[in-house]
Design a protein around this motif. Structure first.
Motif, mmCIF file in Angstrom:
data_model
loop_
_atom_site.group_PDB
_atom_site.id
_atom_site.type_symbol
_atom_site.label_atom_id
_atom_site.label_comp_id
_atom_site.label_asym_id
_atom_site.label_seq_id
_atom_site.Cartn_x
_atom_site.Cartn_y
_atom_site.Cartn_z
ATOM 1 N N LYS A 41 0.837 -1.212 0.000
ATOM 2 C CA LYS A 41 0.000 0.000 0.000
ATOM 3 C C LYS A 41 0.870 1.260 0.000
ATOM 4 C CE LYS A 41 -3.974 -2.042 2.377
ATOM 5 N NZ LYS A 41 -4.870 -1.962 3.565
ATOM 6 N N ASP A 42 0.380 2.280 -0.696
ATOM 7 C CA ASP A 42 1.032 3.593 -0.643
ATOM 8 C C ASP A 42 0.896 4.163 0.764
ATOM 9 O OD1 ASP A 42 1.547 3.398 -3.341
ATOM 10 O OD2 ASP A 42 -0.218 4.563 -3.940
ATOM 11 N N THR A 43 1.854 4.974 1.154
ATOM 12 C CA THR A 43 1.772 5.678 2.435
ATOM 13 C C THR A 43 1.769 7.180 2.176
ATOM 14 O OG1 THR A 43 4.162 5.876 2.760
ATOM 15 C CG2 THR A 43 3.121 3.806 3.458
ATOM 16 N N SER A 44 1.588 7.928 3.247
ATOM 17 C CA SER A 44 1.607 9.390 3.110
ATOM 18 C C SER A 44 3.007 9.899 2.766
ATOM 19 C CB SER A 44 1.131 10.046 4.418
ATOM 20 O OG SER A 44 1.949 9.626 5.500
ATOM 21 N N MET A 45 4.022 9.059 3.013
ATOM 22 C CA MET A 45 5.406 9.461 2.772
ATOM 23 C C MET A 45 5.873 9.140 1.348
ATOM 24 S SD MET A 45 6.391 10.770 5.638
ATOM 25 C CE MET A 45 8.158 10.788 5.487
ATOM 26 N N ARG A 46 5.392 8.018 0.792
ATOM 27 C CA ARG A 46 5.883 7.607 -0.525
ATOM 28 C C ARG A 46 4.935 6.620 -1.178
ATOM 29 N NH1 ARG A 46 11.209 4.631 1.635
ATOM 30 N NH2 ARG A 46 11.241 6.614 2.734
ATOM 31 N N GLN A 47 5.084 6.503 -2.491
ATOM 32 C CA GLN A 47 4.328 5.505 -3.224
ATOM 33 C C GLN A 47 5.016 4.148 -3.113
ATOM 34 O OE1 GLN A 47 4.024 7.113 -7.239
ATOM 35 N NE2 GLN A 47 1.879 7.632 -6.855
ATOM 36 N N ALA A 48 4.198 3.119 -3.026
ATOM 37 C CA ALA A 48 4.746 1.764 -2.945
ATOM 38 C C ALA A 48 5.356 1.357 -4.293
ATOM 39 C CB ALA A 48 3.646 0.780 -2.557
ATOM 40 N N ILE A 49 6.364 0.514 -4.217
ATOM 41 C CA ILE A 49 6.943 -0.059 -5.439
ATOM 42 C C ILE A 49 5.925 -1.023 -6.023
ATOM 43 C CG2 ILE A 49 8.854 -1.414 -6.378
ATOM 44 C CD1 ILE A 49 10.497 -0.470 -3.919
ATOM 45 N N THR A 50 5.634 -0.892 -7.297
ATOM 46 C CA THR A 50 4.563 -1.672 -7.912
ATOM 47 C C THR A 50 4.940 -3.153 -8.016
ATOM 48 O OG1 THR A 50 5.394 -1.362 -10.156
ATOM 49 C CG2 THR A 50 3.887 0.332 -9.290
ATOM 50 N N PRO A 51 3.925 -4.046 -8.069
ATOM 51 C CA PRO A 51 4.215 -5.472 -8.266
ATOM 52 C C PRO A 51 5.024 -5.746 -9.526
ATOM 53 C CG PRO A 51 1.941 -5.176 -7.573
ATOM 54 C CD PRO A 51 2.494 -3.805 -7.825
ATOM 55 N N LYS A 52 4.784 -4.977 -10.595
ATOM 56 C CA LYS A 52 5.522 -5.185 -11.843
ATOM 57 C C LYS A 52 7.013 -4.980 -11.640
ATOM 58 C CE LYS A 52 3.902 -3.470 -15.706
ATOM 59 N NZ LYS A 52 3.566 -2.487 -16.779
ATOM 60 N N ILE A 53 7.380 -3.930 -10.904
ATOM 61 C CA ILE A 53 8.800 -3.660 -10.652
ATOM 62 C C ILE A 53 9.375 -4.702 -9.701
ATOM 63 C CG2 ILE A 53 10.446 -2.002 -9.723
ATOM 64 C CD1 ILE A 53 9.268 -1.281 -12.448
ATOM 65 N N ARG A 54 8.614 -5.087 -8.704
ATOM 66 C CA ARG A 54 9.085 -6.114 -7.763
ATOM 67 C C ARG A 54 9.383 -7.422 -8.492
ATOM 68 N NH1 ARG A 54 8.111 -5.124 -2.270
ATOM 69 N NH2 ARG A 54 7.233 -3.060 -1.934
ATOM 70 N N LEU A 55 8.496 -7.817 -9.385
ATOM 71 C CA LEU A 55 8.715 -9.048 -10.135
ATOM 72 C C LEU A 55 9.895 -8.893 -11.092
ATOM 73 C CD1 LEU A 55 7.833 -11.916 -10.870
ATOM 74 C CD2 LEU A 55 6.212 -10.923 -12.516
ATOM 75 N N ALA A 56 10.005 -7.742 -11.755
ATOM 76 C CA ALA A 56 11.109 -7.512 -12.690
ATOM 77 C C ALA A 56 12.461 -7.545 -11.972
ATOM 78 C CB ALA A 56 10.923 -6.178 -13.410
ATOM 79 N N ILE A 57 12.537 -6.941 -10.794
ATOM 80 C CA ILE A 57 13.772 -6.962 -10.007
ATOM 81 C C ILE A 57 14.180 -8.406 -9.699
ATOM 82 C CG2 ILE A 57 14.717 -6.493 -7.703
ATOM 83 C CD1 ILE A 57 13.153 -3.835 -7.762
ATOM 84 N N THR A 58 13.219 -9.189 -9.253
ATOM 85 C CA THR A 58 13.502 -10.575 -8.855
ATOM 86 C C THR A 58 13.950 -11.414 -10.039
ATOM 87 O OG1 THR A 58 11.875 -10.396 -7.074
ATOM 88 C CG2 THR A 58 12.515 -12.618 -7.758
#
Length: 365
Positions: A41-58
């Motif tokens: 989830k996004d927070t008031s401080m920053r946007q969450a890293i998207t699932p697409k980027i998380r999968l691409a990194i892995t």
């Protein structure tokens, strides 16, 4: 980074396939099934890293074996966060793809496996192999993981079919355990001993009047048993019965070497000793194995980093290395298990002799 990844998707010439070792269609399929498990989830401080980027990194980490620091420069995400993302995504992939490895459970399913070996080695129901996944000793570990070379290993015990797919995989035994002990401590061996495998009943081969069991094919690292055939030890003269058996077995069980060759060519994560704690190495190794099976069944990704036509083969008893071995460094993080001489049970020796008689008769026809 989402924009950069989108641009990569639009690049011609297989850039995306080189980046992830799979087709866009398979990437999107995996993204769809793991997104609910890796979304933040996004927070008031920053946007969450998207699932697409998380999968691409892995996938990029598994495909290249690059350090987390290198991936930091590529994805503009801190090494510390990447070090958390990779295990989380691998855990999700392992859960989503767990059914990609399935040991046959019925006689008919074993017969289907045997059909792939029948022309070369009838009654074979899989090629079995053990590989050491080498780990660089983490800092501040105790004597359990330390040796003078500062490396140790975990063992990947696997059975493969004739289509270069894993049908059984056990990861995590420490490499210092005797290699015969690794198999004998496994669930596979326990189920064989307790007759829980539902193997087809023994039956004669053409020209023989003795029932022969269905067997796995192994190398000299294993102990000969009634359900596991290995070569005769020693160097035998051309066209002698023992040489004929060894050549036949080698031509058949080269499948396991080639399966590991495809795995390490596709996932360069294994290209050198792995600098992670053993629990994470076990987890990520299983991810690679599951992804391997998934991609081998995929019509769009099957031939991406699958060195078809450049695999090992055995020609007239001569082992010829495939070109894939040149793609994998000599200090690769997956290493062979040494051969160890062992005394074989009389019943297993007799079974091997009966197979030998069949192959000799076949050659003399």
């Amino acid at each position: 980074m989402d924009r950069q990844l989108s641009e990569l998707l639009m690049e011609p010439g297989g850039e995306f396939e080189n980046f992830t070792r799979m087709s866009l269609a398979d990437f999107e399929y995996l993204l769809n099934i793991v997104s609910p498990m890796i979304s933040k989830k996004d927070t008031s401080m920053r946007q969450a890293i998207t699932p697409k980027i998380r999968l691409a990194i892995t996938l990029r980490y598994l495909a290249t074996g690059d350090s987390f620091k290198s991936l930091h420069y590529l994805f503009k995400i801190s090494s510390e966060i990447i070090s958390r993302i990779v295990p989380e995504v691998c855990a999700a992939l392992n859960k989503a793809l767990k059914d990609e490895i399935k040991m046959p459970s019925t006689t008919d399913e074993w017969i289907e496996i045997e059909k792939g070996f029948r022309d070369k080695f009838p009654h074979a129901i899989g090629a079995i192999d053990e590989k050491h996944v080498v780990i660089k000793c983490p800092d501040h570990t105790g004597s359990e993981y330390y040796n003078y070379k500062r490396t140790f290993s975990i063992v990947l015990l696997a059975v493969v079919d004739s289509k270069y797919r894993f049908i059984f995989c056990d990861i995590g035994s420490q490499g210092r355990i005797s290699d015969g002990g690794i198999l004998r401590n496994s669930v596979l061996w326990k189920n064989i001993c307790e007759n829980k495998m539902n193997f087809p009943p023994p039956c004669p081969l053409p020209g023989l009047n003795v029932d022969l069991p269905y067997v796995f094919l192994g190398d000299g690292a294993f102990a000969l048993s009634e359900n596991l055939m290995k070569p005769y030890p020693g160097d035998h003269k051309l066209n002698t019965p023992k040489r004929i058996f060894n050549e036949t077995l080698s031509r058949s069980r080269v499948l396991s070497e080639n399966t590991f060759g495809i795995l390490t060519s596709r996932f360069r994560f294994f290209k050198k000793p792995i600098e992670l704690m053993p629990e994470k190495v076990t987890q990520l190794t299983m991810t690679c194995v599951l992804l391997h099976n998934f991609l081998m069944k995929s019509s769009s990704s099957k031939n991406i980093y699958n060195p078809s036509g450049t695999l090992d083969k055995c020609d007239n008893g001569v082992f010829i290395e495939g070109a894939w071995r040149q793609e994998v460094p000599q200090n690769c993080g997956i290493r062979c298990v040494p051969h160890i001489a062992r005394r074989s049970p009389i019943s297993a020796t007799k079974i091997r002799d009966n197979f030998t008689e069949y192959f000799v008769n076949l050659r003399n026809k």
